[in-house]
Design an enzyme around this catalytic site. Sequence first.
Site, PDB file in Angstrom:
ATOM      1  N   HIS A   1       0.832  -1.200   0.000  1.00 23.68           N
ATOM      2  CA  HIS A   1       0.000   0.000   0.000  1.00 23.68           C
ATOM      3  C   HIS A   1       0.876   1.264   0.000  1.00 23.68           C
ATOM      4  O   HIS A   1       0.722   2.139  -0.856  1.00 23.68           O
ATOM      5  CB  HIS A   1      -0.903  -0.030   1.239  1.00 23.68           C
ATOM      6  N   GLU A   2       1.801   1.325   0.928  1.00 25.98           N
ATOM      7  CA  GLU A   2       2.639   2.529   1.042  1.00 25.98           C
ATOM      8  C   GLU A   2       3.538   2.682  -0.184  1.00 25.98           C
ATOM      9  O   GLU A   2       3.868   3.799  -0.582  1.00 25.98           O
ATOM     10  CB  GLU A   2       3.463   2.511   2.330  1.00 25.98           C
TER      11      GLU A   2
ATOM     12  N   HIS B   1       1.839   4.868  -2.715  1.00 27.57           N
ATOM     13  CA  HIS B   1       2.020   6.299  -2.427  1.00 27.57           C
ATOM     14  C   HIS B   1       3.439   6.741  -2.816  1.00 27.57           C
ATOM     15  O   HIS B   1       3.641   7.801  -3.397  1.00 27.57           O
ATOM     16  CB  HIS B   1       1.828   6.566  -0.926  1.00 27.57           C
TER      17      HIS B   1
ATOM     18  N   GLU C   1      -4.561   8.036  -3.026  1.00 30.36           N
ATOM     19  CA  GLU C   1      -5.083   6.777  -2.496  1.00 30.36           C
ATOM     20  C   GLU C   1      -5.330   5.770  -3.620  1.00 30.36           C
ATOM     21  O   GLU C   1      -5.203   4.561  -3.421  1.00 30.36           O
ATOM     22  CB  GLU C   1      -6.370   7.050  -1.713  1.00 30.36           C
TER      23      GLU C   1
END
Lengths: 503, 503
Positions: free
Chosen positions: B265-266, B269, B295
């Site tokens: 997930h990170e 970003h 997101e």
Amino acid sequence: MSLESRFDELLRRLGVIDDLVKAGTLLGWDEETKMPVAGAAARAEQRATVEAVTHEHRVDPALGALLEELRPFEESRDAESFEASVIRVARRDYEKAVRVPPALRAELERAGSLGYRAWLRARAENDFSIMLPHLERNLELRREYVECFAPTGDRYDVVLDDYEPGMTTFEVESIFTRIKERLVPMIRAVSEMEPIDDSCLRGSFPRPAQHRVSLAILEAWGLDDASWRLDYTVHPFEVAMAVDDIRLTTRFDEDNIHGLLSCLHEFGHGLYERQIDPAFARTPLGDGVSSAIHESQSRMWENLVGRRTSTWRCFYPTLQRELPEFGDVPLETFVRALNKVKPTLRRVDADEVTYSLHVILRFEIERDLLDGRLAVPDLPDAFDAKMRDYLGLQPPDVASGVLQDVHWSDMSLGYFPTYALGNVVSVQLWERAEADLGDLDEQFERGEFAPLAEWLRENVHRHGRKYEPRELLERTVGSGMNPEPYLGYLQRELEELFGAAVA
Amino acid sequence: MSLESRFDELLRRLGVIDDLVKAGTLLGWDEETKMPVAGAAARAEQRATVEAVTHEHRVDPALGALLEELRPFEESRDAESFEASVIRVARRDYEKAVRVPPALRAELERAGSLGYRAWLRARAENDFSIMLPHLERNLELRREYVECFAPTGDRYDVVLDDYEPGMTTFEVESIFTRIKERLVPMIRAVSEMEPIDDSCLRGSFPRPAQHRVSLAILEAWGLDDASWRLDYTVHPFEVAMAVDDIRLTTRFDEDNIHGLLSCLHEFGHGLYERQIDPAFARTPLGDGVSSAIHESQSRMWENLVGRRTSTWRCFYPTLQRELPEFGDVPLETFVRALNKVKPTLRRVDADEVTYSLHVILRFEIERDLLDGRLAVPDLPDAFDAKMRDYLGLQPPDVASGVLQDVHWSDMSLGYFPTYALGNVVSVQLWERAEADLGDLDEQFERGEFAPLAEWLRENVHRHGRKYEPRELLERTVGSGMNPEPYLGYLQRELEELFGAAVA
């Protein structure tokens, strides 16, 4: 508006300056310890900006006006009170900061940074000519900087004051003349003795084991996870983000245990900042008072405590357990190796006895450069001549000679002497502590280091910048800087190592 | 003075602001990952100061005047040019920043910080009454904040604009109504099915092994040591100190592999910020354009790539080697477990299908609070009622109900919806990428993730904040936000998991 509330406004302004300084500190710490290498260009911009914004706050005319307005308030308080001390030290900082025009400050920054990059290249290519124009330019700017303070006495006093407030070049020179007079013959005698065998300090020492030993020692000395960190870097250093956020760095090499000793050194700096009165936080009082006093603390824990038989009686079993190569090495052999005396080419490799001579020769050269008695093109020869005279060594090239240190890349004059003065002060404090606390060796053997740390807190650390270095020493040891205790200590050390013949 | 040189002055000012923002970013990153715990109080002061000083630079009237002066310069350039884009975005930021009086901004900061501390206590003690006065106060201040922008339409538009520039509440509501209409019955049907067995995801997984697997995946996706870091923290996050200094954090627990998915997930970003045009550095263009677009990137790599069979055909052998507990678990069982659908009480534990409903109910509550249709004392009941309606669950207490999230502790309204909008956008982008790149599953199985990353760079990342989110989407997928691709994707996913009966 009451003066009390104006004083609160002063604290607010000083707090902002301190916070900005700390933001810059963290950018620097992170760059050396954590930053991915590709982040370097952006980081240089970030550091320059935070530095510039901090400086704007430091020289804000409103701060100057506020300090003037607070004169009656300062005078109404005891000189030793928190309020009077904050105002006094803040005014001193302000008055120094506004002396230097922003354009000159920016140019010093720019030329210093170019000089640093040139130095990296000049050292790698072993070529002084690369450095020459940068040294000339930085020296010229440093002279302009000195002129901002319109010096009436020795011009070197100005640069010295940046690191050792209130000390004069004359005092430094007197101390160094005396040290040189005693050390040069001592070292000549040592060179004729059978060299000390320090081969046990070289071997194959896994980094994690070195890390565990270092932490075991530092924890016995007072480090804890809640307020300290230990990280890795190329060049070890210490910074404080706050009185309860102290950061040491070191470098562990697999083939020697130098990184362990560097931990002990940085711990001394860290303990100083850890034990400053917490009430001084976010004021100009909440910092070490001078480079020499700071260095006296690192030298004390590295040398006076860290190379001591009684200390190792306490920690040697841990070292032997973690690094089994020491299993067969008697404690005495190990400690003797730690205390080896032998002239070296590089300052950073120097032992306790020869170290100060490296510093003294640099101090003499710095003065000659600033006063124009030495021209930059003649610097390498002057350096080599003093190396021969004082240490009996001829550098084979400029990389291991005059270009070995970073300090001159931006002509940061005035810093070198504080290294040797730190040695001097460390022994003065040590003798006073022993007089107050009784036999420290007995305490160290039992693992009791807290009394010494507590003594340092009470007599040195907690005061931060409240007293000038001279005043602090007067209060603590009853005199100014005095090289005799240090020289006596070295003499006893040499007698122990080589017998009476040397000293 | 030429306009070109005035534009350089603008760049200088914007560079200072960006550098100060980054200094604050580092203070925050360090606090969460490295700072000794005792440093917290000093750090709070440092962060507040850097934030305040940054804000002073943001609202400096000289910046406003410069932006006015540069109008003709902006108009003389193509709207898509670097110069016109910088001026346009900088002006937008400036005009928003000066709308809010410093006193209100300080009070929002203060009340928000008190609210945060109260929230920690209220959640720990499971007592809504502790939060009540803080929520009332922060809501009142948030309403004052909204009034600064003199809204003519929906007041929620103002808070939404802070996270999703240019988007209206009406648009969000339309999208959410459609999502709810499809998801609520889907989830009801799922609750009646045999639950998916995800027991293989629980076990005893050593952290170093999880770290190695995570890094192996991230390196295959484009992470390298020169420009990225991965650290540990309590709550995972990502920050960029520069386009080439990207920092991910995660938390590895020994009993589950959630920390691995949080890395993915990170990474999404991080890749966004890594691939912004380097020429945008130190300008307002050099950042992600909105929370929803940001997101969409994290969701894409976590869910669309990270929970995909083809991806795991590539990485499952690595996982099995590092975590032998997976040795006997068939790939299909593992991927099915990763994609388990089951309503949960906590938003952060939610699966891909139920997640958006957690968000939608919060959005509806936020609007009702801001518009005064819901009073703060009635908040817990309203929250529970929607949990029952949308997810079929009754929170047993406020700690696992209305107090579960930090976002309302300072009434930071407008952020929640971007989580669900990110899901929506992620599938729109995915479908466009597949149309351009061909079968991504075949590429992933072969370990080829670069084409997708490159597509994202070209179509999304490199533009930074140059285009508004709506414009960026129009350019890339040919329409604004549209929930249908996302709903279609969820439907196909449920069919795959449970057969046609559900969707």
